[in-house]
Design a protein around this motif. Structure first.
Motif, mmCIF file in Angstrom:
data_model
loop_
_atom_site.group_PDB
_atom_site.id
_atom_site.type_symbol
_atom_site.label_atom_id
_atom_site.label_comp_id
_atom_site.label_asym_id
_atom_site.label_seq_id
_atom_site.Cartn_x
_atom_site.Cartn_y
_atom_site.Cartn_z
ATOM 1 N N ILE A 6 38.464 -19.107 25.475
ATOM 2 C CA ILE A 6 39.035 -18.030 26.284
ATOM 3 C C ILE A 6 40.508 -18.349 26.511
ATOM 4 O O ILE A 6 40.881 -19.518 26.718
ATOM 5 N N LYS A 7 41.341 -17.350 26.485
ATOM 6 C CA LYS A 7 42.763 -17.562 26.721
ATOM 7 C C LYS A 7 42.980 -18.080 28.141
ATOM 8 O O LYS A 7 42.398 -17.572 29.105
ATOM 9 N N TYR A 8 43.841 -19.080 28.250
ATOM 10 C CA TYR A 8 44.084 -19.698 29.551
ATOM 11 C C TYR A 8 44.574 -18.679 30.572
ATOM 12 O O TYR A 8 44.093 -18.660 31.723
ATOM 13 N N GLU A 9 45.508 -17.827 30.200
ATOM 14 C CA GLU A 9 46.060 -16.863 31.155
ATOM 15 C C GLU A 9 44.998 -15.887 31.643
ATOM 16 O O GLU A 9 45.014 -15.474 32.806
ATOM 17 N N GLU A 13 43.859 -15.567 35.613
ATOM 18 C CA GLU A 13 43.827 -14.302 36.340
ATOM 19 C C GLU A 13 42.448 -14.059 36.945
ATOM 20 O O GLU A 13 42.319 -13.618 38.090
ATOM 21 N N PHE A 14 41.401 -14.358 36.173
ATOM 22 C CA PHE A 14 40.030 -14.191 36.653
ATOM 23 C C PHE A 14 39.777 -15.040 37.882
ATOM 24 O O PHE A 14 39.244 -14.556 38.896
ATOM 25 N N CYS A 15 40.156 -16.317 37.835
ATOM 26 C CA CYS A 15 39.906 -17.218 38.961
ATOM 27 C C CYS A 15 40.647 -16.761 40.215
ATOM 28 O O CYS A 15 40.107 -16.806 41.327
ATOM 29 N N ILE A 16 41.870 -16.316 40.057
ATOM 30 C CA ILE A 16 42.638 -15.837 41.207
ATOM 31 C C ILE A 16 41.924 -14.662 41.861
ATOM 32 O O ILE A 16 41.776 -14.603 43.086
ATOM 33 N N GLU A 344 27.411 -18.306 34.566
ATOM 34 C CA GLU A 344 27.730 -18.528 35.973
ATOM 35 C C GLU A 344 28.954 -17.711 36.387
ATOM 36 O O GLU A 344 28.987 -17.125 37.476
ATOM 37 N N MET A 345 29.939 -17.663 35.517
ATOM 38 C CA MET A 345 31.140 -16.878 35.798
ATOM 39 C C MET A 345 30.802 -15.392 35.944
ATOM 40 O O MET A 345 31.348 -14.706 36.827
ATOM 41 N N ARG A 346 29.904 -14.904 35.117
ATOM 42 C CA ARG A 346 29.520 -13.491 35.184
ATOM 43 C C ARG A 346 28.849 -13.185 36.533
ATOM 44 O O ARG A 346 29.134 -12.166 37.172
ATOM 45 N N MET A 347 27.969 -14.079 36.980
ATOM 46 C CA MET A 347 27.303 -13.897 38.267
ATOM 47 C C MET A 347 28.318 -13.903 39.404
ATOM 48 O O MET A 347 28.268 -13.071 40.317
ATOM 49 N N ILE A 348 29.256 -14.846 39.345
ATOM 50 C CA ILE A 348 30.270 -14.969 40.391
ATOM 51 C C ILE A 348 31.197 -13.746 40.387
ATOM 52 O O ILE A 348 31.608 -13.259 41.446
ATOM 53 N N LEU A 358 36.679 -10.429 34.224
ATOM 54 C CA LEU A 358 35.933 -11.451 33.484
ATOM 55 C C LEU A 358 36.490 -11.547 32.069
ATOM 56 O O LEU A 358 36.456 -10.568 31.323
ATOM 57 N N PRO A 359 37.026 -12.702 31.687
ATOM 58 C CA PRO A 359 37.653 -12.817 30.362
ATOM 59 C C PRO A 359 36.610 -12.769 29.253
ATOM 60 O O PRO A 359 35.426 -13.057 29.476
ATOM 61 N N ILE A 360 37.039 -12.411 28.073
ATOM 62 C CA ILE A 360 36.150 -12.347 26.916
ATOM 63 C C ILE A 360 36.524 -13.416 25.910
ATOM 64 O O ILE A 360 37.675 -13.854 25.841
#
Length: 363
Positions: A6-9, A13-16, A344-348, A358-360
């Protein structure tokens, strides 16, 4: 188990957006994300995005409180103690190290201890904060009891990492290591992969060697005995007592000096983690010309790099080099992510309302 990239950027953005969804403001969300993804940028899978599920549990179970505000409860020109009030560990850590840096710039030395915090990510993030300001940086934290002391079978100390950083050319010297053979995050990765543990990493509830990652991790969570061995392994033959001793030093520098909680009591108070930290900044200009001191360190590190290699080996690494090279690789190739962490990311994302971010995968 498959890994994708997954691209870092996109991941940033997702985490923020996720942390904003928990109730943190944009500045706080950026700081938490910066510490979290610093692990992925350094090639440390165990402490990067795969740890997002841990923070989800800490926040939703009330241990890490978005509205909490740390406060200084004791201070001198060289030191301070911060009461964390159950705030997010990364936010407290950044605040504490900034205080230590400010004191070091004024007086040559600064040390700040913290009590009642939460998991703060990789210790090396904070030591490098000081190095980026032309100082020596040191950071330590205790953690949930996971280490079995030499000759014991009950976990009494944490992974208790020690991080040290100092400017050098061409790469900052940056050491960051748990005082256990491996950190808990490594067990979590092995459970996700379905891999067995190498013998010599962990003990079962009876104090015997165990290669079952899920069993050891469950024992740690349920506090039914066993855990991870100190750096050096079991007994005294391979110097396991040294890792045990280093972990004890961390307990003293964090919990004891802050008036906080030792590892064997962490996560035992409902609604609190009770983790303790230590942050040190040192201006080595107190010992002479800083440029000369840096040049001496850089010269020695280069001599180590160029020293004779073992048969079949082409390179000797200096601490910090692999992380620097991993950073360049991640920016170029993306963050490596396994399917279970992505689930886990999808659930969160659904929980925090960040699904559209959610990044792809791009491979």
């Amino acid at each position: 188990m498959e890994y994708h990239h997954i691209k870092y950027e996109d991941l940033k953005e997702f985490c923020i957006k996720v942390f904003e969804g928990y109730g943190f403001n944009n500045e706080e969300s950026n700081e938490i994300t910066d510490v979290l993804l610093a692990a992925d940028l350094s090639g440390i899978e165990s402490h990067g995005i795969q740890r997002l599920i841990r923070y989800h549990k800490e926040i939703t179970e009330g241990m890490a409180k978005p509205a909490a505000r740390p406060e200084i409860v004791f201070e001198t020109p060289l030191s301070a103690v911060i009461e964390g009030n159950d705030a997010m560990g990364q936010l407290i850590g950044i605040k504490a190290m900034r205080m230590a840096i400010d004191k070091a710039k004024k007086s040559g030395f600064g040390m700040v201890t913290v009590r009642n915090s939460n998991h703060y990510g990789i210790a090396g993030y904070y030591s490098r904060m000081a190095a980026e300001e032309g100082l020596i940086g040191i950071s330590m934290t205790n953690t949930e009891a996971i280490m079995v002391p030499t000759f014991g079978k009950q976990a009494m100390l944490g992974t208790n990492p020690i991080a040290f950083a100092m400017p050098a050319d061409p790469v900052t010297f940056s050491f960051d290591a748990a005082t256990t053979v491996v950190p808990r995050g490594k067990l979590e990765v092995y459970v996700k992969r379905g891999n067995g543990l190498p013998v010599g990493w962990a003990l079962d509830e009876n104090g015997h060697d165990s290669d079952e990652a899920d069993r050891v991790l469950k024992n740690i969570i349920d506090k039914t005995g066993g855990g991870i061995l100190p750096l050096g392994g079991s007994g005294e033959l391979t110097s396991g007592y040294k890792g045990y001793g280093l972990a004890m030093i961390v307990e003293i520098m964090t919990a004891i000096l802050s008036g906080g909680t030792t590892s064997n009591y962490i996560y035992k108070t409902p609604g609190s983690s009770n983790i303790a930290n230590c942050f040190i900044a040192l201006d080595y200009g107190m010992f002479g010309d800083k440029k000369q001191i840096e040049a001496a360190l850089s010269k020695y590190l280069q001599e180590v790099r160029e020293s004779d290699k073992a048969e079949g080996q082409e390179r000797i690494y200096i601490h910090g080099e692999k992380a620097t090279e991993a950073r360049e690789r991640v920016f170029r190739d993306g963050v490596s992510l396994n399917d279970k962490t992505y689930d886990e990311m999808r659930m969160i994302a659904e929980y925090t309302g960040a699904t559209e971010y959610l990044p792809i995968y791009f491979d």
